[in-house]
Design a protein around this motif. Structure first.
Motif, PDB file in Angstrom:
ATOM      1  N   LEU A 115       0.875  -1.338  -0.123  1.00 23.60           N
ATOM      2  CA  LEU A 115       0.057  -0.163  -0.045  1.00 23.60           C
ATOM      3  C   LEU A 115       0.843   1.406  -0.103  1.00 23.60           C
ATOM      4  O   LEU A 115       0.664   2.083  -0.860  1.00 23.60           O
ATOM      5  CB  LEU A 115      -1.175   0.036   1.295  1.00 23.60           C
ATOM      6  CG  LEU A 115      -2.214   0.949   1.220  1.00 23.60           C
ATOM      7  CD1 LEU A 115      -3.106   0.566  -0.039  1.00 23.60           C
ATOM      8  CD2 LEU A 115      -2.546   1.028   2.723  1.00 23.60           C
ATOM      9  N   THR A 116       1.615   1.279   0.789  1.00 25.67           N
ATOM     10  CA  THR A 116       2.664   2.570   1.180  1.00 25.67           C
ATOM     11  C   THR A 116       3.493   2.657  -0.207  1.00 25.67           C
ATOM     12  O   THR A 116       4.004   3.711  -0.539  1.00 25.67           O
ATOM     13  CB  THR A 116       3.276   2.691   2.443  1.00 25.67           C
ATOM     14  OG1 THR A 116       4.149   1.479   2.550  1.00 25.67           O
ATOM     15  CG2 THR A 116       2.571   2.620   3.561  1.00 25.67           C
ATOM     16  N   ALA A 117       4.093   1.529  -0.766  1.00 20.71           N
ATOM     17  CA  ALA A 117       5.073   1.668  -1.793  1.00 20.71           C
ATOM     18  C   ALA A 117       4.381   2.128  -3.027  1.00 20.71           C
ATOM     19  O   ALA A 117       4.848   3.082  -3.592  1.00 20.71           O
ATOM     20  CB  ALA A 117       5.622  -0.015  -2.193  1.00 20.71           C
ATOM     21  N   LEU A 118       3.094   1.530  -3.417  1.00 19.04           N
ATOM     22  CA  LEU A 118       2.201   2.147  -4.428  1.00 19.04           C
ATOM     23  C   LEU A 118       1.840   3.552  -4.312  1.00 19.04           C
ATOM     24  O   LEU A 118       2.028   4.506  -5.307  1.00 19.04           O
ATOM     25  CB  LEU A 118       1.027   1.268  -4.655  1.00 19.04           C
ATOM     26  CG  LEU A 118       0.944  -0.166  -5.243  1.00 19.04           C
ATOM     27  CD1 LEU A 118      -0.055  -0.886  -5.151  1.00 19.04           C
ATOM     28  CD2 LEU A 118       1.520  -0.132  -6.685  1.00 19.04           C
ATOM     29  N   ALA A 119       1.584   3.865  -2.902  1.00 20.61           N
ATOM     30  CA  ALA A 119       1.028   5.476  -2.836  1.00 20.61           C
ATOM     31  C   ALA A 119       2.431   6.286  -2.907  1.00 20.61           C
ATOM     32  O   ALA A 119       2.066   7.425  -3.648  1.00 20.61           O
ATOM     33  CB  ALA A 119       0.566   5.391  -1.336  1.00 20.61           C
ATOM     34  N   ASN A 120       3.421   5.798  -2.330  1.00 23.50           N
ATOM     35  CA  ASN A 120       4.803   6.612  -2.613  1.00 23.50           C
ATOM     36  C   ASN A 120       5.364   6.654  -3.924  1.00 23.50           C
ATOM     37  O   ASN A 120       5.528   7.716  -4.391  1.00 23.50           O
ATOM     38  CB  ASN A 120       5.823   6.199  -1.390  1.00 23.50           C
ATOM     39  CG  ASN A 120       6.930   6.852  -1.385  1.00 23.50           C
ATOM     40  OD1 ASN A 120       6.774   8.165  -0.977  1.00 23.50           O
ATOM     41  ND2 ASN A 120       8.190   6.507  -1.796  1.00 23.50           N
ATOM     42  N   SER A 129      -6.094  -0.779  -7.460  1.00 29.82           N
ATOM     43  CA  SER A 129      -5.994  -1.440  -8.807  1.00 29.82           C
ATOM     44  C   SER A 129      -4.925  -2.151  -8.950  1.00 29.82           C
ATOM     45  O   SER A 129      -4.936  -3.202  -9.730  1.00 29.82           O
ATOM     46  CB  SER A 129      -6.356  -0.323  -9.768  1.00 29.82           C
ATOM     47  OG  SER A 129      -5.154   0.794  -9.801  1.00 29.82           O
ATOM     48  N   ARG A 130      -3.811  -1.600  -8.625  1.00 33.20           N
ATOM     49  CA  ARG A 130      -2.619  -2.354  -8.915  1.00 33.20           C
ATOM     50  C   ARG A 130      -2.447  -3.682  -8.092  1.00 33.20           C
ATOM     51  O   ARG A 130      -2.088  -4.776  -8.667  1.00 33.20           O
ATOM     52  CB  ARG A 130      -1.324  -1.473  -8.496  1.00 33.20           C
ATOM     53  CG  ARG A 130      -0.814  -0.231  -9.428  1.00 33.20           C
ATOM     54  CD  ARG A 130      -0.400  -1.027 -10.664  1.00 33.20           C
ATOM     55  NE  ARG A 130       0.016   0.284 -11.575  1.00 33.20           N
ATOM     56  CZ  ARG A 130       1.321   0.606 -11.774  1.00 33.20           C
ATOM     57  NH1 ARG A 130       2.058   0.209 -10.804  1.00 33.20           N
ATOM     58  NH2 ARG A 130       1.542   1.599 -12.373  1.00 33.20           N
ATOM     59  N   GLN A 131      -2.932  -3.630  -6.971  1.00 26.55           N
ATOM     60  CA  GLN A 131      -2.984  -4.801  -6.121  1.00 26.55           C
ATOM     61  C   GLN A 131      -3.966  -6.122  -6.631  1.00 26.55           C
ATOM     62  O   GLN A 131      -4.004  -7.184  -6.596  1.00 26.55           O
ATOM     63  CB  GLN A 131      -3.483  -4.762  -4.590  1.00 26.55           C
ATOM     64  CG  GLN A 131      -2.308  -3.988  -3.937  1.00 26.55           C
ATOM     65  CD  GLN A 131      -2.420  -3.715  -2.607  1.00 26.55           C
ATOM     66  OE1 GLN A 131      -2.178  -4.871  -1.785  1.00 26.55           O
ATOM     67  NE2 GLN A 131      -3.071  -2.707  -1.964  1.00 26.55           N
TER      68      GLN A 131
END
Length: 222
Positions: A115-120, A129-131
């Motif tokens: 979650l934090t990797a995608l957000a950052n 959507s990526r998950q």
């Protein structure tokens, strides 16, 4: 205070910090009245939704049960309090009481690293959507929970699920918001209220009922 002597601003939000002229007794009486009104309101809302949405919940449960019976998985997601509801729903399915069997239900919001990797690194609008793209398969189930029905990342997650051929389920409040106009949601449950509190309380009832019906459908199939 307002010009007419009525509480306004923070006084209206936190009356216990700004006692009214009647003192503590008046404050407690007002709190008791307000609590009773809220109990009555949510009870009536839940009763009306249970009756009106029973056929739709049954159809949705049959679709979800069919997915599980065919080896499918369920992904549920939301933001804030709705993320907590998504986690509660997946836990209901993943750890049901005997004799029901644990089901492969997951909440992507629990994966804080992804979650934090995608957000950052990419953007918060793609955290679901990526998950879904990474974990979802045709025939799986995606459940999106929102009070407004308008969270961009939630809608993207449901759209990606639809693109993959997953069964899509949406919970929203107010008039359904953009979720109601999306062609990506197979089963939509709208709580017609303008109160975030009432919406989330009623959604809790709805997803618990959906879980119960799903488990019952799987028992019947066995």
């Amino acid at each position: 205070m307002t010009a007419g002597g009525e509480p306004g601003g923070v006084e209206a939000l936190y009356p216990f910090l700004y006692p009214a002229q009647g003192g503590l007794d008046a404050l407690l009486a007002d709190a008791e009245r307000s609590t009773a009104e809220k109990f009555t309101e949510i009870a009536a809302l839940r009763a009306s939704l249970s009756a009106r949405l029973k056929p739709a919940l049954t159809r949705c449960a049959q679709a979800v049960a069919k997915s599980f019976a065919s080896g499918g998985r369920l992904l549920a997601f939301g933001n804030g309090g709705s993320a907590t509801d998504a986690q509660a729903f997946t836990t209901l399915l993943a750890a049901p009481p005997p004799p029901d069997r644990p089901l492969p239900a997951f909440c992507p919001a629990q994966d804080t690293a992804s979650l934090t990797a995608l957000a950052n690194d990419v953007g918060f609008e793609v955290v679901f959507s990526r998950q879904v793209a990474a974990l979802g398969r045709r025939g799986d189930v995606a459940v999106g929970l929102s009070t407004s029905g308008g969270s961009a990342n939630l809608l993207r997650g449901l759209e990606e699920a639809a693109r993959l051929g997953m069964v899509t389920v949406g919970f929203a409040g107010y008039d359904g918001g953009p979720m109601a106009g999306s062609g990506a949601v197979d089963h939509l449950f709208v709580v017609p209220s303008a109160s975030v509190h009432r919406i989330q309380e009623a959604q809790t009832t709805l997803y618990h009922r959906l879980g119960e019906l799903t488990l019952a459908a799987l028992r019947d199939a066995r």
